[in-house]
Design an enzyme around this catalytic site. Sequence first.
Site, PDB file in Angstrom:
ATOM      1  N   THR A 427     -41.987  20.530  33.661  1.00 27.23           N
ATOM      2  CA  THR A 427     -42.557  19.926  34.925  1.00 27.23           C
ATOM      3  C   THR A 427     -42.581  20.941  36.158  1.00 27.23           C
ATOM      4  O   THR A 427     -42.406  22.125  36.131  1.00 27.23           O
ATOM      5  CB  THR A 427     -41.477  18.961  35.305  1.00 27.23           C
ATOM      6  OG1 THR A 427     -41.373  17.913  34.397  1.00 27.23           O
ATOM      7  CG2 THR A 427     -41.604  17.977  36.450  1.00 27.23           C
ATOM      8  N   THR A 445     -45.615  15.843  36.142  1.00 25.25           N
ATOM      9  CA  THR A 445     -45.165  16.382  34.833  1.00 25.25           C
ATOM     10  C   THR A 445     -46.000  15.792  33.690  1.00 25.25           C
ATOM     11  O   THR A 445     -46.977  15.175  33.962  1.00 25.25           O
ATOM     12  CB  THR A 445     -43.442  16.036  34.587  1.00 25.25           C
ATOM     13  OG1 THR A 445     -43.230  16.580  33.171  1.00 25.25           O
ATOM     14  CG2 THR A 445     -43.678  14.421  34.054  1.00 25.25           C
ATOM     15  N   GLU A 466     -44.923  12.476  27.231  1.00 19.15           N
ATOM     16  CA  GLU A 466     -43.743  11.815  28.042  1.00 19.15           C
ATOM     17  C   GLU A 466     -43.239  10.553  27.370  1.00 19.15           C
ATOM     18  O   GLU A 466     -42.012  10.440  27.762  1.00 19.15           O
ATOM     19  CB  GLU A 466     -44.400  11.058  29.314  1.00 19.15           C
ATOM     20  CG  GLU A 466     -43.633  11.174  30.565  1.00 19.15           C
ATOM     21  CD  GLU A 466     -43.570  12.519  31.127  1.00 19.15           C
ATOM     22  OE1 GLU A 466     -42.344  13.091  31.081  1.00 19.15           O
ATOM     23  OE2 GLU A 466     -44.373  13.090  31.394  1.00 19.15           O
ATOM     24  N   ASP A 469     -39.508  10.369  26.196  1.00 17.01           N
ATOM     25  CA  ASP A 469     -38.491  10.161  27.093  1.00 17.01           C
ATOM     26  C   ASP A 469     -37.784   8.837  26.767  1.00 17.01           C
ATOM     27  O   ASP A 469     -36.575   8.541  27.579  1.00 17.01           O
ATOM     28  CB  ASP A 469     -38.926  10.254  28.574  1.00 17.01           C
ATOM     29  CG  ASP A 469     -38.837  11.611  29.064  1.00 17.01           C
ATOM     30  OD1 ASP A 469     -38.490  12.697  28.515  1.00 17.01           O
ATOM     31  OD2 ASP A 469     -39.075  11.866  30.327  1.00 17.01           O
ATOM     32  N   SER A 490     -37.221   8.222  33.414  1.00 18.14           N
ATOM     33  CA  SER A 490     -37.544   9.664  33.914  1.00 18.14           C
ATOM     34  C   SER A 490     -36.061  10.172  34.672  1.00 18.14           C
ATOM     35  O   SER A 490     -35.396   9.390  35.025  1.00 18.14           O
ATOM     36  CB  SER A 490     -38.581   9.881  35.039  1.00 18.14           C
ATOM     37  OG  SER A 490     -38.603  10.963  35.426  1.00 18.14           O
ATOM     38  N   SER A 491     -36.263  11.370  34.890  1.00 21.46           N
ATOM     39  CA  SER A 491     -35.092  12.042  35.495  1.00 21.46           C
ATOM     40  C   SER A 491     -35.614  12.634  36.934  1.00 21.46           C
ATOM     41  O   SER A 491     -34.803  13.246  37.825  1.00 21.46           O
ATOM     42  CB  SER A 491     -34.446  13.051  34.810  1.00 21.46           C
ATOM     43  OG  SER A 491     -33.771  12.760  33.636  1.00 21.46           O
TER      44      SER A 491
HETATM   45  N1  GLU Z   1     -40.028  13.998  31.228  1.00 24.39           N
HETATM   46  C1  GLU Z   1     -38.931  14.232  32.123  1.00 24.39           C
HETATM   47  C2  GLU Z   1     -38.640  13.408  33.195  1.00 24.39           C
HETATM   48  O1  GLU Z   1     -39.385  12.610  33.755  1.00 24.39           O
HETATM   49  C3  GLU Z   1     -39.335  15.736  33.108  1.00 24.39           C
HETATM   50  C4  GLU Z   1     -39.656  16.659  32.015  1.00 24.39           C
HETATM   51  C5  GLU Z   1     -39.023  18.091  32.375  1.00 24.39           C
HETATM   52  O2  GLU Z   1     -38.798  18.400  33.667  1.00 24.39           O
HETATM   53  O3  GLU Z   1     -39.025  18.957  31.818  1.00 24.39           O
HETATM   54  O4  GLU Z   1     -37.791  13.257  33.709  1.00 24.39           O
END
Ligand code: GLU
Length: 622
Positions: A427, A445, A466, A469, A490-491
Amino acid sequence: MPILGRRAAAITAALAMSVTTGAMANPALAHPRQADSTEKTPTAEGYGGAVSTVDPDASAAAIEVLRKGGNAVDAAVAAAATLGVTEPYSAGIGGGGYFVYYDAESGEVSTIDGRETAPAAMPADAFIDFSTGKPYNFTPELVTSGVSVGVPGTAATWERALKRWGNFSLEEALEPAIEVAEDGFEVDATFQLQTDENKARFSAFPSTSELYLPGGEAPAVGSVLKNPDLAETYRLLAEDGVDAFYNGPLAEEIAATVQEPPKTATTALPVPKGFMTTEDLADYRVLDQDPTHVNYRGYDVYGIAPSSSGGTTVGEALNILEPFDLPDLVKGNGIAGNQAAVLHHYLEASALAFADRAKYVGDPAFVDVPTGELLDPVFGKERACGIDPLKAAPKPVAAGDVEDYDGTCGLDPAAAGDDKDTENINTTNLTVSDKWGNIVEYTLTIEQTGGSGIVVPGRGFILNNELTDFSTVYSETDPNRIQPGKRPRSSMSPTIVLKDGDPFLALGSPGGSTIITTVLQTLVNRIDLGMSIEDALAAPRASQRNTLNVTAEQAFIDSPSGKVLSAQYGHTFAAAGKAGTSAAEIGAATAIEFSRDGQSVTAVAEPVRRGGGSAMVVKPSR
Ligand code: GLU
């Protein structure tokens, strides 16, 4: 070994330079991208607007737009589009993200949720292989697949942000990125390493290998990589608007690529097919969302509400920390011991908040997410009962009970949430401010480094993966289970902090679920440990996501605080990844801090991680 990035010598030189006298910030240079974008500096202080990204071409694009009279939103879109060219394995129009905006005039923080969605036809058992009846492996099946590609949200996010707050048209905002895609950018060691780490996946798709494996190998460091197909795709969006992405031939090609990934006949990779249709693309919508908010020691901290778990988890952890007088712990007995005491609280608060994240957070359009309770200071106070100030609790810790809390200790927590973490670590993040005082914090990302590995043939961008996730094991009670149309949890944690109603700090990072801990640790470093924002961001990182071991950079494990945390507090550490690989680092943050008089700003990027980032200001002096 740190990973050496683009123009390592330039980084060393930039580090040695005074922060205010870097060539990069010289206003006499009329065309920043041509003149100075080959250099990187991690800190820039000045006036009139600022930017921090991982990449000098992207930062230069933002500065160019700011100098032409664009605002922070215009510049953020220009930088993001340029990152789609120069950091194509981290972000681009094949992915999604979250956009946070502080409006100087109204003093309000608003957000856009541009997260990818699951196709309407995606079944609950999409991650089961019909031919065997068994779940697909995460790697290689799920990560390199059509089945994990979510309906992209990035192009729609740019359009919405410009429409709500921008001065520029999409055409104007895309101009610098089109130029970089056409003229090319210089390959650095980070780009080469990331390409190499993806070689087997990229080789499986002619559309990808033609672009990123010229002659069958990762492009040489110092060579120039062009992406005329992406320039053409951006031009299409500039001329026809993002409708050209979500409807028409491009949408048809995206859907066809997902349903029938264009792999070579010889690849050993299974590449499961996906479910996305042109209707899914036509139906995609970004969401205007209220931000999350907590007050931490007098600072108003705004973040992203679910579908990201970023705002609730950072916010809850801050509420858990609030009852402890951490700044007071820093005074007195020897810096390592005191830093360790503060960091012990940080790690424990993070574990508790992650337990609640696993149990309660998913896409609120599909599951009930108790956002208000998770961010209630009374709930945080009660969760703080789980911290022994002298000893690490055994992990995983149990989730709290959002239906029964009163801020006092003694009630039993709920059963432990399942917190299997399969999020990857890529990301990109960017921070922009303008001369009017507006701020953008934007994380975008395509999920893991290199996304699905599939370039849409002839279009120059990689599709995301994605949907990995989503929880990979389906359970009816899991808020992050697969559901058609849903956004996977997501994070991403783009965060804007105000003090007494004025901007104080904006920050964010990549890094999968470590995004949350990177943002949290940087806030603790800055607010509780009193570090400068440069030091707070550069400091070695550790990430406790409610797992047995704390994942940490080797420099953290070896630091005086790391040693005290392990010997005295009983934390056990696991190195984030093998030295010399991308995984050895946690995050690649960017930030801007605003002076208390509201005049100057300090833009900060990573000095070392991801090869060093790029901070720039419009005017180094008034
Ligand atoms: N898919 C992750 C998210 O949405 C982000 C991916 C990453 O930071 O590597 O939190």
